[in-house]
Design an enzyme around this catalytic site. Sequence first.
Site, PDB file in Angstrom:
ATOM      1  N   THR A 125       1.016  -1.265   0.033  1.00 22.17           N
ATOM      2  CA  THR A 125      -0.148   0.173   0.239  1.00 22.17           C
ATOM      3  C   THR A 125       0.726   1.306   0.086  1.00 22.17           C
ATOM      4  O   THR A 125       2.033   1.212   0.599  1.00 22.17           O
ATOM      5  CB  THR A 125      -0.937  -0.072   1.338  1.00 22.17           C
ATOM      6  OG1 THR A 125      -1.458   1.241   1.385  1.00 22.17           O
ATOM      7  CG2 THR A 125      -0.165  -0.307   2.302  1.00 22.17           C
ATOM      8  N   ASP A 126       0.475   2.249  -0.280  1.00 21.58           N
ATOM      9  CA  ASP A 126       0.955   3.591  -0.564  1.00 21.58           C
ATOM     10  C   ASP A 126       1.176   4.108   1.009  1.00 21.58           C
ATOM     11  O   ASP A 126       1.919   5.091   1.361  1.00 21.58           O
ATOM     12  CB  ASP A 126       0.258   4.627  -1.294  1.00 21.58           C
ATOM     13  CG  ASP A 126      -1.091   5.106  -0.831  1.00 21.58           C
ATOM     14  OD1 ASP A 126      -1.712   4.133   0.104  1.00 21.58           O
ATOM     15  OD2 ASP A 126      -1.824   5.770  -1.431  1.00 21.58           O
ATOM     16  N   GLU A 127       0.387   3.627   1.822  1.00 18.86           N
ATOM     17  CA  GLU A 127       0.280   4.256   3.088  1.00 18.86           C
ATOM     18  C   GLU A 127       1.702   4.017   3.972  1.00 18.86           C
ATOM     19  O   GLU A 127       2.027   4.771   4.981  1.00 18.86           O
ATOM     20  CB  GLU A 127      -0.735   3.531   4.105  1.00 18.86           C
ATOM     21  CG  GLU A 127      -2.132   3.556   3.445  1.00 18.86           C
ATOM     22  CD  GLU A 127      -3.446   3.662   4.283  1.00 18.86           C
ATOM     23  OE1 GLU A 127      -2.958   3.762   5.602  1.00 18.86           O
ATOM     24  OE2 GLU A 127      -4.401   3.325   3.937  1.00 18.86           O
ATOM     25  N   TYR A 149      -1.578  -0.205  11.168  1.00 21.61           N
ATOM     26  CA  TYR A 149      -1.562  -1.008  10.008  1.00 21.61           C
ATOM     27  C   TYR A 149      -0.432  -0.620   9.069  1.00 21.61           C
ATOM     28  O   TYR A 149      -0.082  -1.560   8.316  1.00 21.61           O
ATOM     29  CB  TYR A 149      -2.893  -0.702   9.302  1.00 21.61           C
ATOM     30  CG  TYR A 149      -3.112  -0.821   7.790  1.00 21.61           C
ATOM     31  CD1 TYR A 149      -3.260  -2.185   7.340  1.00 21.61           C
ATOM     32  CD2 TYR A 149      -3.237   0.086   6.908  1.00 21.61           C
ATOM     33  CE1 TYR A 149      -3.354  -2.454   5.872  1.00 21.61           C
ATOM     34  CE2 TYR A 149      -3.333   0.002   5.474  1.00 21.61           C
ATOM     35  CZ  TYR A 149      -3.257  -1.498   5.100  1.00 21.61           C
ATOM     36  OH  TYR A 149      -3.295  -1.559   3.721  1.00 21.61           O
ATOM     37  N   LYS A 153       2.605  -3.373   7.202  1.00 20.48           N
ATOM     38  CA  LYS A 153       2.490  -3.664   5.911  1.00 20.48           C
ATOM     39  C   LYS A 153       4.011  -3.233   5.532  1.00 20.48           C
ATOM     40  O   LYS A 153       4.620  -3.781   4.929  1.00 20.48           O
ATOM     41  CB  LYS A 153       1.531  -2.824   5.049  1.00 20.48           C
ATOM     42  CG  LYS A 153       0.210  -3.002   5.142  1.00 20.48           C
ATOM     43  CD  LYS A 153      -0.221  -4.442   4.696  1.00 20.48           C
ATOM     44  CE  LYS A 153      -0.136  -4.519   3.073  1.00 20.48           C
ATOM     45  NZ  LYS A 153      -0.649  -5.904   2.748  1.00 20.48           N
TER      46      LYS A 153
END
Length: 340
Positions: A125-127, A149, A153
């Site tokens: 993810t970009d997060e 989260y 990741k």
Amino acid sequence: MRVLITGGCGFIGSNFIRYYNNKHPYHKIYNIDKLTYAGNLENLRGLEKRKNYHFIKGDISDALTMKKIFRQFRPDAVINFAAESHVDRSIESPALFLKTNFIGVSILLNLSLECRIKKFLQISTDEIYGSILHGSFRESSPLTPSNPYSASKAAADGLVMAYYKTYTLPALITRSSNNYGPYQFPEKLIPLTIINALHNRAIPVYGDGKHIRDWLYVEDNCEAIDTVFQRGAIGEIYNIAGENELTNIYVVKKILQHLDKNESLVTFVKDRPGHDRRYALSISKIRRHCGWHPKTPFSTGIKKTVAWYLKNKRWLKNCQTGAYRSFYKKYYSKRGLKNI
Ligand code: NAD
Ligand code: TYD
């Protein structure tokens, strides 16, 4: 080709399995899913009849079960969608996020090495890059996750690259921006707004509502993931984004317009702790190396998404009440499909 896809009963995983099955009808698909609250067999209704598709209930963080699954099905490739994916839940209880998103990935990596998998694709993810107020992140940018989260990741991405560098596991990673579209569980901003608006309930907007996300229509992401899976270079990371940067308040108001609902439903609430202000990705690498670009403008994607939820009110109700669970339990036990 025998492809083991984890988390295939979730939002992106189920859209991807449909996409992949249409595109590669002769490949065998093994969908391994724990069926958490976010996993829904109804998302893949119809597919269970196909000979090339198999569903196996399993937890990627359970090493023994996963070993049995790898030994029995001998996959050529693994695509890992399985994750705990909701930031707010990770703030409430981080432990499960580490178990699935990190330990689970480590188990998949070990088994992939042991079974000499030809390709391992991690869906990230970009997060993990954290927030950026100006410009955009490239694949080489440092990772500064802000919540449990995204931290889980980011840790998983580190491990995937370590297995590539240390053991030459043929791995690659995609990092996408916020997805939206059919079959998204109504805890995330877009489906939550749709369902609350349909019931004339307040729509919670965190903080001032000016946080920016780059919205990617899920079908575009499926196409990008398949493109990377087929044409991406081993050991590489590819950003994927929709190039639709919008504030949350804009997104919410657009949905209300489509549903012909009053803006008075918007309710500003206390901000999420560690809330990233803006996500932005450069996608020049996937454009240049793989020839992929996003196809769906937000105006088209949101119209389709709202129409899908309006047409699938039963799905929405069932996934909130858990009604589909008992239906599929009976369905699968009648057909003798086992949970390994
Ligand atoms: P989701 O929450 O809708 O689905 C996750 C699926 O994984 C569910 O079917 C769930 O049952 C399954 N699962 C959870 N824990 C498991 C375990 N231990 N073993 C096996 N299965 C398990 O998530 P999503 O939105 O479809 O996201 C899929 C992947 O894409 C995730 O890895 C997520 O980090 C990533 N991602 C999501 C977005 C987004 O906007 N939704 C954006 C970028 C990346
Ligand atoms: P979300 O859909 O949870 O995705 P993510 O946190 O992974 O980006 O949230 C998208 C944006 O919407 C994020 O900035 C948080 C905000 N948001 C709200 O304002 N209200 C809500 O009820 C939710 C779920 C999210």
